[in-house]
Scaffold this active site. Structure first.
Site, PDB file in Angstrom:
ATOM      1  N   HIS A 181       5.975  -0.570  -2.509  1.00 17.95           N
ATOM      2  CA  HIS A 181       5.577   0.174  -3.707  1.00 17.95           C
ATOM      3  C   HIS A 181       5.642   1.693  -3.517  1.00 17.95           C
ATOM      4  CE1 HIS A 181       3.247  -3.619  -5.218  1.00 17.95           C
ATOM      5  NE2 HIS A 181       4.538  -3.705  -5.399  1.00 17.95           N
ATOM      6  N   ASP A 225      -0.561   4.205   0.791  1.00 18.38           N
ATOM      7  CA  ASP A 225      -1.370   5.211   1.488  1.00 18.38           C
ATOM      8  C   ASP A 225      -0.788   5.709   2.808  1.00 18.38           C
ATOM      9  OD1 ASP A 225      -2.008   3.099   3.332  1.00 18.38           O
ATOM     10  OD2 ASP A 225      -3.744   2.532   2.129  1.00 18.38           O
ATOM     11  N   GLY A 260      -5.278  -9.140   2.757  1.00 14.11           N
ATOM     12  CA  GLY A 260      -5.821  -8.083   1.910  1.00 14.11           C
ATOM     13  C   GLY A 260      -5.109  -7.845   0.600  1.00 14.11           C
ATOM     14  N   THR A 261      -4.462  -8.884   0.082  1.00 11.55           N
ATOM     15  CA  THR A 261      -3.852  -8.713  -1.240  1.00 11.55           C
ATOM     16  C   THR A 261      -4.328  -9.811  -2.175  1.00 11.55           C
ATOM     17  OG1 THR A 261      -1.796  -8.716  -2.518  1.00 11.55           O
ATOM     18  CG2 THR A 261      -1.714  -9.803  -0.372  1.00 11.55           C
ATOM     19  N   SER A 262      -4.540  -9.403  -3.435  1.00 14.44           N
ATOM     20  CA  SER A 262      -5.007 -10.378  -4.428  1.00 14.44           C
ATOM     21  C   SER A 262      -3.875 -11.326  -4.838  1.00 14.44           C
ATOM     22  CB  SER A 262      -5.555  -9.654  -5.659  1.00 14.44           C
ATOM     23  OG  SER A 262      -4.582  -8.767  -6.171  1.00 14.44           O
ATOM     24  N   ASN A 291       0.830  -1.204   0.000  1.00 12.92           N
ATOM     25  CA  ASN A 291       0.000   0.000   0.000  1.00 12.92           C
ATOM     26  C   ASN A 291       0.863   1.253   0.000  1.00 12.92           C
ATOM     27  OD1 ASN A 291      -2.018  -1.825   0.161  1.00 12.92           O
ATOM     28  ND2 ASN A 291      -2.496  -1.486   2.311  1.00 12.92           N
ATOM     29  N   ASN A 350      -8.334 -13.114   3.723  1.00 12.38           N
ATOM     30  CA  ASN A 350      -8.910 -12.477   2.535  1.00 12.38           C
ATOM     31  C   ASN A 350     -10.326 -13.017   2.368  1.00 12.38           C
ATOM     32  OD1 ASN A 350      -9.490 -11.608  -0.227  1.00 12.38           O
ATOM     33  ND2 ASN A 350      -7.278 -11.340  -0.457  1.00 12.38           N
ATOM     34  N   PRO A 351     -11.294 -12.148   2.088  1.00  7.99           N
ATOM     35  CA  PRO A 351     -12.658 -12.669   1.889  1.00  7.99           C
ATOM     36  C   PRO A 351     -12.773 -13.549   0.643  1.00  7.99           C
ATOM     37  CG  PRO A 351     -12.608 -10.267   1.583  1.00  7.99           C
ATOM     38  CD  PRO A 351     -11.233 -10.684   2.003  1.00  7.99           C
ATOM     39  N   CYS A 366      11.382  13.833  -9.567  1.00 10.02           N
ATOM     40  CA  CYS A 366      11.587  14.542 -10.827  1.00 10.02           C
ATOM     41  C   CYS A 366      11.620  13.528 -11.975  1.00 10.02           C
ATOM     42  CB  CYS A 366      12.911  15.285 -10.766  1.00 10.02           C
ATOM     43  SG  CYS A 366      13.340  16.076 -12.325  1.00 10.02           S
TER      44      CYS A 366
HETATM   45  N1  LIG Z   1       0.739   2.070  -8.395  1.00 12.22           N
HETATM   46  C1  LIG Z   1      -0.562   1.983  -8.600  1.00 12.22           C
HETATM   47  O1  LIG Z   1      -1.208   2.939  -8.672  1.00 12.22           O
HETATM   48  C2  LIG Z   1      -1.185   0.641  -8.684  1.00 12.22           C
HETATM   49  C3  LIG Z   1      -2.386   0.376  -9.311  1.00 12.22           C
HETATM   50  C4  LIG Z   1      -2.899  -0.916  -9.293  1.00 12.22           C
HETATM   51  C5  LIG Z   1      -2.216  -1.892  -8.664  1.00 12.22           C
HETATM   52  N2  LIG Z   1      -1.057  -1.588  -8.095  1.00 12.22           N
HETATM   53  C6  LIG Z   1      -0.274  -2.495  -7.357  1.00 12.22           C
HETATM   54  O2  LIG Z   1      -0.752  -3.766  -7.255  1.00 12.22           O
HETATM   55  C7  LIG Z   1      -0.551  -4.129  -5.917  1.00 12.22           C
HETATM   56  C8  LIG Z   1      -1.283  -5.362  -5.541  1.00 12.22           C
HETATM   57  O3  LIG Z   1      -2.619  -5.095  -5.376  1.00 12.22           O
HETATM   58  P1  LIG Z   1      -3.259  -5.446  -3.978  1.00 12.22           P
HETATM   59  O4  LIG Z   1      -3.189  -6.912  -3.814  1.00 12.22           O
HETATM   60  O5  LIG Z   1      -2.668  -4.572  -2.949  1.00 12.22           O
HETATM   61  O6  LIG Z   1      -4.722  -4.963  -4.196  1.00 12.22           O
HETATM   62  P2  LIG Z   1      -5.874  -5.632  -5.064  1.00 12.22           P
HETATM   63  O7  LIG Z   1      -6.872  -4.560  -5.276  1.00 12.22           O
HETATM   64  O8  LIG Z   1      -5.343  -6.372  -6.220  1.00 12.22           O
HETATM   65  O9  LIG Z   1      -6.489  -6.729  -4.087  1.00 12.22           O
HETATM   66  C9  LIG Z   1      -7.201  -6.403  -2.941  1.00 12.22           C
HETATM   67  C10 LIG Z   1      -7.511  -7.689  -2.217  1.00 12.22           C
HETATM   68  O10 LIG Z   1      -8.080  -7.360  -0.977  1.00 12.22           O
HETATM   69  C11 LIG Z   1      -9.145  -8.233  -0.723  1.00 12.22           C
HETATM   70  N3  LIG Z   1     -10.028  -7.527   0.204  1.00 12.22           N
HETATM   71  C12 LIG Z   1     -11.044  -6.665  -0.063  1.00 12.22           C
HETATM   72  N4  LIG Z   1     -11.561  -6.202   1.081  1.00 12.22           N
HETATM   73  C13 LIG Z   1     -10.853  -6.778   2.083  1.00 12.22           C
HETATM   74  C14 LIG Z   1     -10.920  -6.686   3.505  1.00 12.22           C
HETATM   75  N5  LIG Z   1     -11.802  -5.894   4.128  1.00 12.22           N
HETATM   76  N6  LIG Z   1     -10.042  -7.425   4.224  1.00 12.22           N
HETATM   77  C15 LIG Z   1      -9.134  -8.228   3.617  1.00 12.22           C
HETATM   78  N7  LIG Z   1      -9.047  -8.351   2.287  1.00 12.22           N
HETATM   79  C16 LIG Z   1      -9.888  -7.623   1.527  1.00 12.22           C
HETATM   80  C17 LIG Z   1      -9.754  -8.553  -2.056  1.00 12.22           C
HETATM   81  O11 LIG Z   1     -10.433  -9.798  -2.010  1.00 12.22           O
HETATM   82  C18 LIG Z   1      -8.497  -8.613  -2.935  1.00 12.22           C
HETATM   83  O12 LIG Z   1      -7.970  -9.925  -2.962  1.00 12.22           O
HETATM   84  C19 LIG Z   1      -0.972  -2.876  -5.229  1.00 12.22           C
HETATM   85  O13 LIG Z   1      -0.608  -2.802  -3.901  1.00 12.22           O
HETATM   86  C20 LIG Z   1      -0.300  -1.878  -5.996  1.00 12.22           C
HETATM   87  O14 LIG Z   1       0.997  -1.618  -5.574  1.00 12.22           O
HETATM   88  C21 LIG Z   1      -0.536  -0.347  -8.095  1.00 12.22           C
HETATM   89 ZN   LIG Z   2      14.268  18.041 -11.498  1.00  9.10          ZN
END
Ligand SMILES: NC(=O)c1ccc[n+]([C@@H]2O[C@H](COP(=O)([O-])OP(=O)(O)OC[C@H]3O[C@@H](n4cnc5c(N)ncnc54)[C@H](O)[C@@H]3O)[C@@H](O)[C@H]2O)c1
Ligand SMILES: [Zn+2]
Length: 256
Positions: free
Chosen positions: A128, A113, A197-199, A111, A223-224, A136
């Protein structure tokens, strides 16, 4: 009756997780967007992941930014606004307490955030980057800087050379900072590795829990929904991080 209750207790996954954590000295946790869902921050994949019909994968790349920095920044401004309004939830709070509880604790998060840090978690490895850091695009040598201006309307610029700035996050196709990779892999020598909480579709983060298990850790997933790692952990708990972690902590506390 008593036997049935005991069996139920033994098989309750939160109790099982608490038993393993209660005996653990070294704990490593890996988190993704789902841990921040209860704070109102949309996950990337699944419901709410779309922004103006763009998929995150088509915005979070260097190529997308080179093509259309305004749209990519608009998306980041929107996310920064959502994140600025968010506060850590119960999942962040439990993990922050656990970061003080175990002899060794590392939290590897995908994350950007900053909510784990805001909750007071010690030893966070940001895989990440951070949505609050900017860099820059001309790589003029100016060090990455902090920018908390959530609602910026124009393209942010490098104060040193005037080039367009980019978010200090790792985009698809980019390398994870080597110090973060090193810190994460070092932390995989642990007693319990919990992924929440990660896919688990984005590598190398998705491979961490499997590697920890190969090194002897007890692997837990929260994970749900089922993910590619669900079949490869010792204990998969189908539920929301902010609820399951609280349940595990209650059981841990009872045992002292
Ligand atoms: N840099 C970017 O802007 C960007 C954009 C898209 C993806 N990504 C990268 O992909 C990485 C991987 O994606 P991710 O796995 O973090 O997110 P994801 O959105 O792929 O997956 C979220 C997961 O959380 C689960 N979930 C939903 N609600 C939940 C809850 N309350 N408790 C537990 N689990 C819950 C879902 O079932 C899902 O498996 C991201 O962290 C990110 O770094 C980056
Ligand atoms: Zn610069």
């Amino acid at each position: 009756m008593r036997a049935a209750a005991a069996t139920r207790l033994r098989t309750d996954p939160a109790t099982r997780a608490a038993e393993k954590l209660g005996a653990a000295r070294r704990v490593t946790v890996i988190t993704g967007a789902g841990v921040s869902a209860a704070s109102g921050i949309p996950t990337f994949r699944g419901a709410g992941g779309l922004w103006k019909n763009h998929r995150p994968e088509s915005l979070a790349t260097a190529a997308a930014f080179a093509r259309d920095p305004v749209t990519v920044w608009e998306w980041y401004a929107w996310r920064r606004q959502r994140i600025a309004e968010a506060t850590p939830n119960a999942a962040h709070a439990v993990l922050a307490r656990w970061s003080q509880r175990f002899e060794a604790f590392t939290l590897v998060t995908q994350n950007v955030d900053g909510l784990h840090e805001q909750a007071g978690t010690k030893n966070v490895v940001r895989f990440h980057g951070s949505i609050w850091r900017l860099r820059c695009t001309r790589r003029c040598g100016a060090p990455e800087w902090e920018d908390r201006n959530a609602a910026q309307r124009t393209l942010p610029r490098c104060e040193t050379c005037g080039a367009v700035a980019r978010p200090g996050v790792v985009w698809f196709g980019e390398e994870i900072p080597s110090e973060a990779v090193q810190a994460a892999f070092d932390a995989l020598d642990c007693d319990v590795c919990l992924v929440a909480g990660t896919s688990s579709v984005v590598t190398p983060a998705a491979g961490l829990v499997g590697e920890a298990r190969r090194r002897g850790a007890y692997a837990i997933e929260i994970n749900p929904e089922a993910t590619p790692v669900t079949g490869g952990v010792d204990l998969a708990i189908a539920g929301r991080a902010e609820e399951v972690l609280v349940e595990i902590e209650k059981r841990l506390s009872v045992k002292g």
